[in-house]
Design a protein around this motif. Structure first.
Motif, short mmCIF file in Angstrom:
data_model
loop_
_atom_site.label_atom_id
_atom_site.label_comp_id
_atom_site.label_asym_id
_atom_site.label_seq_id
_atom_site.Cartn_x
_atom_site.Cartn_y
_atom_site.Cartn_z
N GLY A 1 27.49 85.61 125.34
CA GLY A 1 28.45 85.04 126.76
C GLY A 1 29.11 85.17 127.96
N GLU A 2 28.85 84.38 128.43
CA GLU A 2 29.83 84.57 130.59
C GLU A 2 30.67 84.82 130.58
OE1 GLU A 2 27.48 85.42 132.95
OE2 GLU A 2 26.34 84.80 131.85
N SER A 3 32.03 83.88 129.80
CA SER A 3 33.37 83.85 129.58
C SER A 3 33.58 83.42 128.66
CB SER A 3 34.18 83.14 130.72
OG SER A 3 33.89 81.77 130.87
N LEU A 4 34.42 83.79 128.14
CA LEU A 4 35.64 83.29 126.95
C LEU A 4 36.49 82.83 127.25
CD1 LEU A 4 36.20 82.96 123.59
CD2 LEU A 4 36.78 84.23 123.24
N GLU A 5 37.31 81.51 126.85
CA GLU A 5 38.32 81.42 127.92
C GLU A 5 39.72 80.21 126.62
OE1 GLU A 5 40.92 78.21 131.19
OE2 GLU A 5 38.67 79.69 131.49
N PHE A 6 40.86 80.50 125.75
CA PHE A 6 41.46 79.35 125.06
C PHE A 6 42.19 78.69 125.71
CE2 PHE A 6 40.24 82.25 122.03
CZ PHE A 6 39.80 82.00 121.02
N ASN A 7 42.57 76.95 125.36
CA ASN A 7 43.16 76.43 126.26
C ASN A 7 43.94 75.41 125.32
OD1 ASN A 7 42.85 76.02 129.51
ND2 ASN A 7 40.87 76.65 128.33
N ALA A 8 45.24 74.82 125.64
CA ALA A 8 46.26 74.23 124.85
C ALA A 8 44.96 72.47 125.10
CB ALA A 8 46.64 73.79 124.88
N GLY A 9 44.32 72.26 124.29
CA GLY A 9 44.29 70.92 124.71
C GLY A 9 44.18 69.95 123.05
N GLY A 10 43.27 68.51 123.33
CA GLY A 10 43.49 67.08 122.38
C GLY A 10 44.14 66.51 123.51
N LYS A 11 43.47 64.98 123.53
CA LYS A 11 43.38 64.04 125.00
C LYS A 11 44.64 64.16 125.63
CE LYS A 11 40.05 61.07 124.41
NZ LYS A 11 39.40 61.00 124.69
N GLY A 12 45.34 63.32 124.99
CA GLY A 12 47.09 63.03 125.47
C GLY A 12 47.43 64.60 125.88
N LEU B 1 52.24 69.12 116.70
CA LEU B 1 52.26 70.30 116.44
C LEU B 1 52.23 71.40 115.58
CD1 LEU B 1 50.44 72.01 119.40
CD2 LEU B 1 52.23 72.38 120.19
N GLY B 2 51.79 72.15 115.14
CA GLY B 2 51.57 72.94 114.54
C GLY B 2 53.29 74.30 115.46
N ARG B 3 53.56 74.68 114.33
CA ARG B 3 54.22 75.90 114.80
C ARG B 3 53.46 76.81 114.99
NH1 ARG B 3 57.07 74.39 110.38
NH2 ARG B 3 59.02 72.45 111.40
N ASP B 4 52.13 77.42 114.13
CA ASP B 4 52.26 78.68 114.73
C ASP B 4 51.13 78.79 115.39
OD1 ASP B 4 53.54 79.67 112.03
OD2 ASP B 4 51.92 78.84 110.94
N ASP B 5 51.28 79.53 116.35
CA ASP B 5 49.51 79.82 117.50
C ASP B 5 49.72 78.58 118.38
OD1 ASP B 5 48.94 82.28 116.80
OD2 ASP B 5 46.84 80.62 114.96
N ALA B 6 50.89 78.26 118.43
CA ALA B 6 51.46 76.89 119.69
C ALA B 6 51.76 77.95 121.29
CB ALA B 6 51.93 76.30 119.29
N GLN B 7 51.53 79.05 121.09
CA GLN B 7 52.37 79.37 122.02
C GLN B 7 51.55 79.35 123.91
OE1 GLN B 7 51.12 81.31 119.62
NE2 GLN B 7 52.18 82.59 119.39
N LEU B 8 49.71 78.48 123.30
CA LEU B 8 49.12 78.24 124.56
C LEU B 8 49.54 77.15 125.07
CD1 LEU B 8 45.45 79.46 124.05
CD2 LEU B 8 46.42 80.04 125.54
N PHE B 9 50.40 76.43 124.13
CA PHE B 9 51.21 74.60 124.37
C PHE B 9 52.85 74.93 124.70
CE2 PHE B 9 48.10 73.72 120.94
CZ PHE B 9 47.27 72.97 121.57
N ASP B 10 52.95 75.96 125.22
CA ASP B 10 54.51 76.35 125.76
C ASP B 10 53.83 77.01 126.71
OD1 ASP B 10 55.41 75.76 122.64
OD2 ASP B 10 55.47 77.74 122.36
N ALA B 11 52.84 77.57 127.03
CA ALA B 11 52.21 78.62 128.33
C ALA B 11 51.92 76.50 129.54
CB ALA B 11 52.13 79.12 128.31
N ARG C 1 55.65 72.17 134.20
CA ARG C 1 57.17 71.60 134.29
C ARG C 1 56.76 69.89 133.50
NH1 ARG C 1 59.48 70.98 139.86
NH2 ARG C 1 57.06 70.60 140.37
N ILE C 2 55.68 69.90 132.34
CA ILE C 2 55.59 68.87 131.01
C ILE C 2 56.71 68.66 129.85
CG2 ILE C 2 54.60 68.13 129.93
CD1 ILE C 2 51.96 69.01 131.28
N ASP C 3 57.36 67.94 130.13
CA ASP C 3 58.70 68.00 129.35
C ASP C 3 58.27 68.05 128.03
OD1 ASP C 3 61.06 67.35 127.61
OD2 ASP C 3 61.07 65.36 128.89
N ASP C 4 58.06 68.50 127.08
CA ASP C 4 57.40 69.45 125.82
C ASP C 4 58.72 68.11 124.40
OD1 ASP C 4 56.50 69.94 122.86
OD2 ASP C 4 57.33 71.44 123.38
#
Length: 372
Positions: free
Chosen positions: A45-56, A76-86, A92-95
């Motif tokens: 592998g050249e790189s590994l990256e995690f991103n908050a996703g889902g089409k919307g 959204l599941g409460r656990d492991d939601a840190q990437l979404f929060d970030a 500046r997206i209204d969550d």
């Protein structure tokens, strides 16, 4: 990523939020880049990256990069939601996500850098509780306002009625909101199939849809081998009451039809207007065909979502229909150079848009029986 885009308020759009995206089935995208993927072998592998996703979520991220005020909601599941929060905080997206038990599903993306190809492995999510779905419907209803765009995007979790998007669309359109639907399979069929959506229930139909060729073929139940067949299937959806139909064709670009006279996006009025006046039997439409740009590809994940973001942003800005296709194609091209749902600067998008070749055409279709 355009981290410093100025948020804009669009005339005629209620409140300070121009767009709300609804993601019922978000995911953590785990992207692994490999220089020449070999199946059945050990790959470095050249790189590994995690991103908050889902089409919307992807659509909202692109819209925020472009400078539009955006709200996200869904489950959204409460656990492991840190990437979404970030992500939401950084852009500046209204969550307004409804937090539920568990963690988001994980989707694995294998990006072959040598061939510009991406292999998706999407994992299933947990079945949400009825109370969670009710809380989401209530959250969406609280955000509904005349003229506000809602993007209902992505799959539905296991156990959720395929008609969920259709019911949500009806609620939103009755409130005067506008709805873009980007889904597939049973939810798309339940939202658009004539046998499931009566001809006198046009209020349940979205304003904008963006299927690809395979999704449109599955919806209409037949092969669509050429341009004439594709345009005819899209026009039939216009005849039933969908205002804008855009079909993505991969390496062949995309084409879009819009019923005319076009919706006056900046001066939106609720759909629940006084008694309708008789309409002519034939519906005229304007069309565009946009050719894709040949650009370096880092990851194709989210390119379709960027395209949807470009369409919605352009309609909010009141652009002419061919320019909507041009700008949406530029959004998709700009995203291809990035891992994750991010866009380049506005100036870079403008430069890409100037390179997009767009053909225009017009046509007409017989209105579906019972449509107003």
């Amino acid at each position: 990523m355009n981290q410093h885009a100025a948020h804009v308020n669009v005339p005629g759009v209620a409140g300070s939020t121009a767009v709300v995206t609804v993601t019922v089935n978000p995911a953590l995208d785990q992207t692994v880049c490999v220089n020449g993927l070999q199946t059945g072998a050990v790959n470095l592998g050249e790189s590994l990256e995690f991103n908050a996703g889902g089409k919307g979520v992807n659509v909202a991220s692109c819209l925020a990069d472009y400078g539009l005020r955006t709200t996200v909601t869904g489950l959204l599941g409460r656990d492991d939601a840190q990437l979404f929060d970030a992500l939401f905080a950084s852009k500046r997206i209204d969550d307004r996500f409804v937090r539920v038990a568990g963690r988001p599903r994980i989707n694995v993306k294998l990006v072959d850098l040598a061939h510009g190809q991406t292999t998706d492995i999407n994992l299933a999510s947990a079945t949400p509780a009825d109370a969670d779905l009710l809380a989401l419907e209530q959250a969406v209803l609280r955000l509904a306002a005349p003229g506000r765009w809602f993007v209902l995007a992505g799959s539905l979790p296991p156990g959720v009625d395929p008609g969920f998007y259709r019911r949500l669309t009806r609620t939103l359109r009755q409130a005067g909101a506008r709805v873009a639907l980007d889904t597939s399979g049973a939810p798309l069929t339940a939202s658009l199939a004539p046998g499931l959506v009566p001809a006198d229930d046009a209020a349940s139909l979205p304003d904008l849809i963006k299927p690809n060729r395979a999704e449109l073929e599955k919806l209409v139940g037949r092969a669509l081998p050429d341009r004439t067949a594709l345009e005819g299937a899209a026009a039939a959806l216009l005849a039933r009451g969908v205002a804008c139909v855009v079909v993505s064709l991969g390496e062949d670009g995309a084409f879009g039809l819009q019923a005319t006279p076009a919706l006056n996006m900046p001066d939106a009025t609720p759909h629940s207007t006084p008694a309708p006046t008789p309409q002519p039997a034939t519906l005229a439409y304007a069309g565009f065909r946009a050719s894709p740009l040949r650009v370096p590809v880092t990851s194709t994940v989210g390119a379709g979502d960027a395209f949807v973001a470009g369409l919605v942003a352009s309609l909010i800005e009141g652009r002419a229909w061919p320019e909507c296709g041009r700008r949406a194609t530029a959004f998709a091209a700009g995203k291809l150079a990035r891992v994750g749902p991010h866009l380049p600067s506005a100036a870079a998008l403008d430069a890409l848009a100037q390179q997009v070749h767009v053909e225009t055409f017009v046509g007409s279709v017989q209105r579906a029986h019972g449509e107003a």
